[in-house]
Design a protein around this motif. Structure first.
Motif, PDB file in Angstrom:
ATOM      1  N   VAL A 499       0.835  -1.208   0.000  1.00 18.58           N
ATOM      2  CA  VAL A 499       0.000   0.000   0.000  1.00 18.58           C
ATOM      3  C   VAL A 499       0.863   1.249   0.000  1.00 18.58           C
ATOM      4  O   VAL A 499       0.501   2.276  -0.583  1.00 18.58           O
ATOM      5  N   ASN A 500       2.013   1.187   0.654  1.00 16.44           N
ATOM      6  CA  ASN A 500       2.889   2.354   0.668  1.00 16.44           C
ATOM      7  C   ASN A 500       3.635   2.514  -0.649  1.00 16.44           C
ATOM      8  O   ASN A 500       4.018   3.624  -1.023  1.00 16.44           O
ATOM      9  N   ALA A 501       3.869   1.403  -1.342  1.00 11.72           N
ATOM     10  CA  ALA A 501       4.425   1.509  -2.688  1.00 11.72           C
ATOM     11  C   ALA A 501       3.462   2.289  -3.580  1.00 11.72           C
ATOM     12  O   ALA A 501       3.860   3.148  -4.371  1.00 11.72           O
ATOM     13  N   ASP A 502       2.169   2.014  -3.424  1.00 13.83           N
ATOM     14  CA  ASP A 502       1.141   2.742  -4.176  1.00 13.83           C
ATOM     15  C   ASP A 502       1.112   4.210  -3.764  1.00 13.83           C
ATOM     16  O   ASP A 502       0.975   5.105  -4.596  1.00 13.83           O
ATOM     17  N   LEU A 503       1.274   4.464  -2.454  1.00 15.36           N
ATOM     18  CA  LEU A 503       1.289   5.842  -1.955  1.00 15.36           C
ATOM     19  C   LEU A 503       2.468   6.616  -2.534  1.00 15.36           C
ATOM     20  O   LEU A 503       2.316   7.764  -2.967  1.00 15.36           O
ATOM     21  N   ILE A 504       3.658   5.985  -2.534  1.00 13.95           N
ATOM     22  CA  ILE A 504       4.843   6.664  -3.059  1.00 13.95           C
ATOM     23  C   ILE A 504       4.651   7.022  -4.531  1.00 13.95           C
ATOM     24  O   ILE A 504       5.049   8.096  -4.991  1.00 13.95           O
ATOM     25  N   GLU A 505       3.981   6.148  -5.286  1.00 13.57           N
ATOM     26  CA  GLU A 505       3.723   6.464  -6.689  1.00 13.57           C
ATOM     27  C   GLU A 505       2.782   7.661  -6.805  1.00 13.57           C
ATOM     28  O   GLU A 505       2.974   8.545  -7.648  1.00 13.57           O
ATOM     29  N   LYS A 506       1.767   7.730  -5.941  1.00  8.10           N
ATOM     30  CA  LYS A 506       0.851   8.875  -5.964  1.00  8.10           C
ATOM     31  C   LYS A 506       1.573  10.162  -5.554  1.00  8.10           C
ATOM     32  O   LYS A 506       1.353  11.234  -6.131  1.00  8.10           O
ATOM     33  N   VAL A 507       2.435  10.045  -4.535  1.00  7.33           N
ATOM     34  CA  VAL A 507       3.199  11.219  -4.099  1.00  7.33           C
ATOM     35  C   VAL A 507       4.109  11.691  -5.229  1.00  7.33           C
ATOM     36  O   VAL A 507       4.310  12.891  -5.426  1.00  7.33           O
ATOM     37  N   TRP A 508       4.661  10.727  -5.980  1.00  4.58           N
ATOM     38  CA  TRP A 508       5.482  11.088  -7.133  1.00  4.58           C
ATOM     39  C   TRP A 508       4.691  11.962  -8.108  1.00  4.58           C
ATOM     40  O   TRP A 508       5.158  13.008  -8.559  1.00  4.58           O
ATOM     41  N   TYR A 509       3.462  11.549  -8.415  1.00  8.85           N
ATOM     42  CA  TYR A 509       2.615  12.352  -9.291  1.00  8.85           C
ATOM     43  C   TYR A 509       2.326  13.721  -8.667  1.00  8.85           C
ATOM     44  O   TYR A 509       2.381  14.753  -9.347  1.00  8.85           O
ATOM     45  N   LYS A 510       1.991  13.696  -7.385  1.00  7.87           N
ATOM     46  CA  LYS A 510       1.675  14.952  -6.683  1.00  7.87           C
ATOM     47  C   LYS A 510       2.857  15.920  -6.752  1.00  7.87           C
ATOM     48  O   LYS A 510       2.694  17.114  -7.024  1.00  7.87           O
ATOM     49  N   LYS A 511       4.055  15.411  -6.512  1.00  3.70           N
ATOM     50  CA  LYS A 511       5.242  16.258  -6.533  1.00  3.70           C
ATOM     51  C   LYS A 511       5.586  16.729  -7.947  1.00  3.70           C
ATOM     52  O   LYS A 511       6.048  17.850  -8.142  1.00  3.70           O
ATOM     53  N   ARG A 512       5.353  15.864  -8.936  1.00  2.00           N
ATOM     54  CA  ARG A 512       5.575  16.276 -10.318  1.00  2.00           C
ATOM     55  C   ARG A 512       4.634  17.420 -10.694  1.00  2.00           C
ATOM     56  O   ARG A 512       5.040  18.396 -11.331  1.00  2.00           O
ATOM     57  N   ILE A 513       3.368  17.300 -10.265  1.00  3.31           N
ATOM     58  CA  ILE A 513       2.396  18.365 -10.527  1.00  3.31           C
ATOM     59  C   ILE A 513       2.833  19.657  -9.842  1.00  3.31           C
ATOM     60  O   ILE A 513       2.838  20.735 -10.446  1.00  3.31           O
ATOM     61  N   GLU A 514       3.216  19.550  -8.569  1.00  6.33           N
ATOM     62  CA  GLU A 514       3.652  20.739  -7.826  1.00  6.33           C
ATOM     63  C   GLU A 514       4.890  21.360  -8.459  1.00  6.33           C
ATOM     64  O   GLU A 514       5.033  22.586  -8.504  1.00  6.33           O
ATOM     65  N   SER A 515       5.795  20.509  -8.945  1.00  6.59           N
ATOM     66  CA  SER A 515       7.019  21.008  -9.571  1.00  6.59           C
ATOM     67  C   SER A 515       6.695  21.877 -10.779  1.00  6.59           C
ATOM     68  O   SER A 515       7.246  22.972 -10.945  1.00  6.59           O
ATOM     69  N   ILE A 516       5.785  21.403 -11.619  1.00  9.78           N
ATOM     70  CA  ILE A 516       5.425  22.174 -12.811  1.00  9.78           C
ATOM     71  C   ILE A 516       4.644  23.428 -12.411  1.00  9.78           C
ATOM     72  O   ILE A 516       4.836  24.501 -12.994  1.00  9.78           O
ATOM     73  N   GLU A 517       3.759  23.298 -11.410  1.00 14.07           N
ATOM     74  CA  GLU A 517       3.012  24.471 -10.938  1.00 14.07           C
ATOM     75  C   GLU A 517       3.954  25.528 -10.384  1.00 14.07           C
ATOM     76  O   GLU A 517       3.710  26.737 -10.540  1.00 14.07           O
ATOM     77  N   ASN A 518       5.051  25.105  -9.759  1.00  8.61           N
ATOM     78  CA  ASN A 518       6.029  26.067  -9.239  1.00  8.61           C
ATOM     79  C   ASN A 518       6.835  26.721 -10.358  1.00  8.61           C
ATOM     80  O   ASN A 518       7.244  27.882 -10.244  1.00  8.61           O
ATOM     81  N   ARG A 519       7.066  25.980 -11.451  1.00  5.70           N
ATOM     82  CA  ARG A 519       7.884  26.511 -12.542  1.00  5.70           C
ATOM     83  C   ARG A 519       7.065  27.304 -13.547  1.00  5.70           C
ATOM     84  O   ARG A 519       7.592  28.195 -14.220  1.00  5.70           O
ATOM     85  N   ILE A 520       5.774  26.997 -13.655  1.00  2.00           N
ATOM     86  CA  ILE A 520       4.960  27.636 -14.693  1.00  2.00           C
ATOM     87  C   ILE A 520       4.824  29.144 -14.460  1.00  2.00           C
ATOM     88  O   ILE A 520       4.612  29.909 -15.402  1.00  2.00           O
ATOM     89  N   ILE A 521       4.985  29.554 -13.207  1.00  2.00           N
ATOM     90  CA  ILE A 521       4.849  30.978 -12.899  1.00  2.00           C
ATOM     91  C   ILE A 521       5.996  31.807 -13.473  1.00  2.00           C
ATOM     92  O   ILE A 521       5.912  33.032 -13.525  1.00  2.00           O
TER      93      ILE A 521
END
Length: 753
Positions: A499-521
């Motif tokens: 279940v935590n392997a699944d969580l880490i994959e979701k966090v990866w997506y979350k962080k990728r989204i945040e990374s682009i949101e931080n750079r898009i500005i």
């Protein structure tokens, strides 16, 4: 944090909460919760209901599911533009089962048109949250529940007597051996192999009448640690690194030159100017006696606290500057460009030069300013604070990036003082620059963040990397602190829980989204559009909400004739698609406590966090806290110890006050020896030093001196026959006796009690 009440719109309807089940998976400092509520209409009438779920500050919704009227309704993530297109041609009746009324960073709100008598409703919400580091431990909070309320009879006494079944099942995987506890509910902790823990409720009769707080404290605070998740089916994996840089260095002798620029244009009128002033007061108190500073107000023209340029940071200039700031009023314009030029003109070669800007200006001449900053090759770092949503985020971020500073924004209900204190910990502290990561033989495809400009001392930092092929080995992090090279090696351990392997994959997506949101500005035009499309792609693929996406509600209905499942769109309110509006705080204060009428102060309406902020504004240049600059040296020492005790005796985050507290402790270390025969003063000093030593991570050279002083104070107390075992009793008694002496004593007493 709490749930809003489930609203019951009927005179004879009776919605009751029957069951709450909480499932959670924790991996490192990330958690995914699935919280399921079962309600039942036990009344005589059909009813309408409104359900509201409060979204934690650092969380993002990852799923909605409602079981109502024999059908399953779930949320599907789509781009906001696509949702608007879908709903353009749809017509809904007034009696649709469910409507998504509101969805923003703070709240999810659903309305149900009809809950039949005897019918049960299941509402399941899942979210991913990044746990907050709370005084050297992680804090996990589950919001408390308010029982359903009949809108026509909110004071129904039967409501409070209704009990519901509560269950908790947390699976926790940590980097190192961890102590898990709760100060709100009785919990049972079962330890497995490989730093895996299962947490359940010890008492079956528990209820969420208050927030459930669960604390995770690792036995050792590791500076660098890592986990890996291997996806054998696709021959790839994700690395999750957690860093807590602990950089040794003596900051006490570090000299800095600070130019503070405050926008006083008409758009700052009211709350924004008040908050900027308060933040500026706290900025000044983060300076040290070796620093120089000046404050410039950007209005129709530039006006200066000191017309002679930079002045020394001492008590006299601090008091004068505080009064000057309090007296500022708004004018028509804001000469931002002139202010920035003034900051550069006051650079001191070979010293640390910092320009701090408070503004809500949309900046009409942004290109002219950015070109100037690019060409001047300045040695000054700019740390701008953008206040309110209307501020030009592109400009604010760009000017910080050009000067190796960092931007912050006050537009999401944040307290500006808290953001300022966190920012100043970065400015005042040491930082690791020129950061490079050696992944060994692993083939890294993508990372979050994509680049690392700085690692700040004492500030937690997470790195995620997607690896193609085998995931194993040692990761090495290299960097520079001033002119010396530092290196940290991270040994990787595998994630054992599926279940935590699944969580880490979701966090990866979350962080990728945040990374682009931080750079898009930082971007415009085609690059901006491409990054926006990537955010939508990642968000819809992972089912995690972003700034560009929201939920559509789909109802699944089993069709017995056709033998399949039909899907139907349900209404989504336009308010669920809107950006959230900024929320400014409503509590302000000035530096001069003598201006506050003690009799009119409503203690019940002031949080302990606000009281701590008031105390923080009372620190003087040499580190002491006092009511008045006229206080005697003994009074200043006593007030300083009391103030520090007040900071540490509350269940609030004090890490952001690190600079102020260390300055206060250093003041005590330098002055306790003046009272070698006063057992009470020595007791206050001993207790304050020990509290900070246990609550804050202090540097090795500071800890050595602190421990030496604690031993010396212990000897002095023994010589004057002071009973060490009664320290806390004596301290609390003295603070209680002195509470009516002045407003500072009253505030400290309210904080400690």
């Amino acid at each position: 944090m709490k749930y809003k009440k489930m609203r019951n719109h009927s005179t004879k309807g009776n919605i009751v909460l029957k069951e709450v089940s909480i499932e959670g998976n924790v991996c490192g400092e990330f958690v995914e919760f699935v919280i399921n509520h079962i309600y039942e209409n036990t009344g005589k009438d059909d009813v309408r209901g409104v359900y509201t779920f409060p979204i934690p500050d650092t969380a993002v919704i990852s799923g909605i599911e409602v079981n109502l009227g024999g059908s399953v309704i779930y949320g599907k993530v789509q781009s906001k533009e696509e949702i608007e297109k879908v709903y353009e041609n749809l017509v809904f009746s007034d009696n649709e089962k469910l409507q998504l009324e509101e969805l923003n960073k703070d709240k999810l709100k659903l309305s149900m048109s009809t809950i039949l008598k005897g019918e049960k409703v299941g509402i399941k919400v899942s979210y991913i949250e990044e746990l907050s580091n709370f005084n050297n431990q992680l804090k996990l909070t589950i919001p408390h529940i308010v029982n359903p309320v009949n809108m026509f009879n909110e004071k129904d006494p039967q409501k409070e007597k209704i009990k519901y079944k509560l269950s908790l099942n947390l699976l926790i995987e940590t980097f190192d051996k961890t102590f898990i506890s709760s100060d709100s509910h009785p919990i049972k902790v079962e330890e497995g192999e490989g730093n895996i823990y299962k947490v359940t409720l010890k008492d079956n009769n528990c209820a969420l009448n208050e927030d459930m707080n669960i604390w995770l404290k690792e036995e050792k605070t590791l500076e660098a640690s890592g986990m890996i998740y291997e996806n054998y089916e696709e021959d790839n994996g994700i690395i999750y690194l957690k860093l807590l840089p602990d950089v040794e260095g003596n900051l006490e002798d570090k000299k800095g030159n600070y130019i503070f620029l405050i926008d006083i244009s008409y758009s700052m009128e009211g709350d924004k100017l008040k908050e900027a002033k308060t933040a500026l007061q706290l900025c000044l108190r983060n300076l040290s006696s070796e620093d120089k500073f000046n404050v410039a107000a950007m209005g129709d023209k530039l006006t200066y606290f000191s017309n002679e340029g930079l002045v020394k940071f001492n008590n006299e200039n601090l008091i004068l500057a505080s009064k000057w700031i309090d007296a500022l009023t708004c004018e028509n314009d804001a000469l931002l460009f002139d202010g920035i030029k003034y900051g550069f003109d006051n650079e001191q070669p070979g010293e640390d030069n910092v320009i701090i800007i408070f503004t809500d200006d949309v900046v009409d001449n942004e290109k002219e300013i950015l070109d100037y900053v690019s060409e001047i090759k300045t040695n000054s770092r700019i740390f701008p604070f953008g206040i309110d949503a209307a501020v030009n985020t592109y400009f604010i971020n760009k000017i910080a990036r050009l000067t190796m500073g960092k931007a912050e924004f006050i537009n999401s209900g944040k307290r500006i003082e808290d953001v300022v204190l966190t920012q100043f910990n970065r400015i005042r502290g040491l930082q690791i620059t020129d950061v490079e990561i050696d992944w060994g033989r692993m083939k890294v495809d993508k990372t979050y963040p994509r680049t690392i400009e700085y690692l700040y001392d004492g500030e937690p930092f997470s790195i995620f990397a997607k690896v193609l092929g085998d995931v194993e080995g040692v990761v090495t992090i290299n960097g520079m602190v001033d002119n010396r090279r530092v290196q940290r090696k991270v040994m990787l351990s595998k994630v054992d829980l599926a279940v935590n392997a699944d969580l880490i994959e979701k966090v990866w997506y979350k962080k990728r989204i945040e990374s682009i949101e931080n750079r898009i500005i930082y971007e415009r035009d085609e690059i901006y559009d491409a990054m926006r499309r990537k955010i939508i792609e990642l968000s819809t693929e992972s089912g995690i909400i972003s700034n560009e996406t929201s939920f559509v509600l789909l109802e699944e209905i089993y069709e017995p004739v056709l033998g399949g499942v039909m899907r139907k769109f349900l209404p989504v309110s336009s308010s669920a698609m809107k950006e959230e509006k900024p929320v400014m705080s409503n509590f302000y204060y000035t530096q001069n406590l003598e201006n506050i009428d003690l009799d009119q102060l409503k203690w019940d309406g002031i949080s302990k966090e606000d009281l701590v902020r008031i105390v923080a504004t009372q620190q003087l240049a040499n580190g002491d806290f006092s009511y008045s600059i006229e206080d005697s040296e003994k009074e200043k020492l006593l007030y300083t110890t009391e103030a520090i005790i007040a900071f540490t005796k509350n269940n609030i985050i004090i890490d952001m006050y690190r600079n102020l507290l260390i300055k206060g402790i250093m003041y005590i270390l330098d002055n306790y020896i003046n009272y070698p025969e006063d057992g009470e003063i020595l007791a206050f000093c001993y207790y304050a030093i020990k509290e900070v030593n246990s609550k804050l991570v202090v540097k090795d050279h500071q800890r050595v001196r602190i421990n030496e002083v604690l031993e010396k104070i212990t000897e002095l107390m023994e010589e004057c026959k002071f009973d060490i075992n009664k320290i806390e009793e004596i301290i609390l008694g003295r603070i209680q006796r002195d509470r009516n002496e002045n407003i500072l004593s009253e505030i400290i007493c309210n904080l400690i009690n």
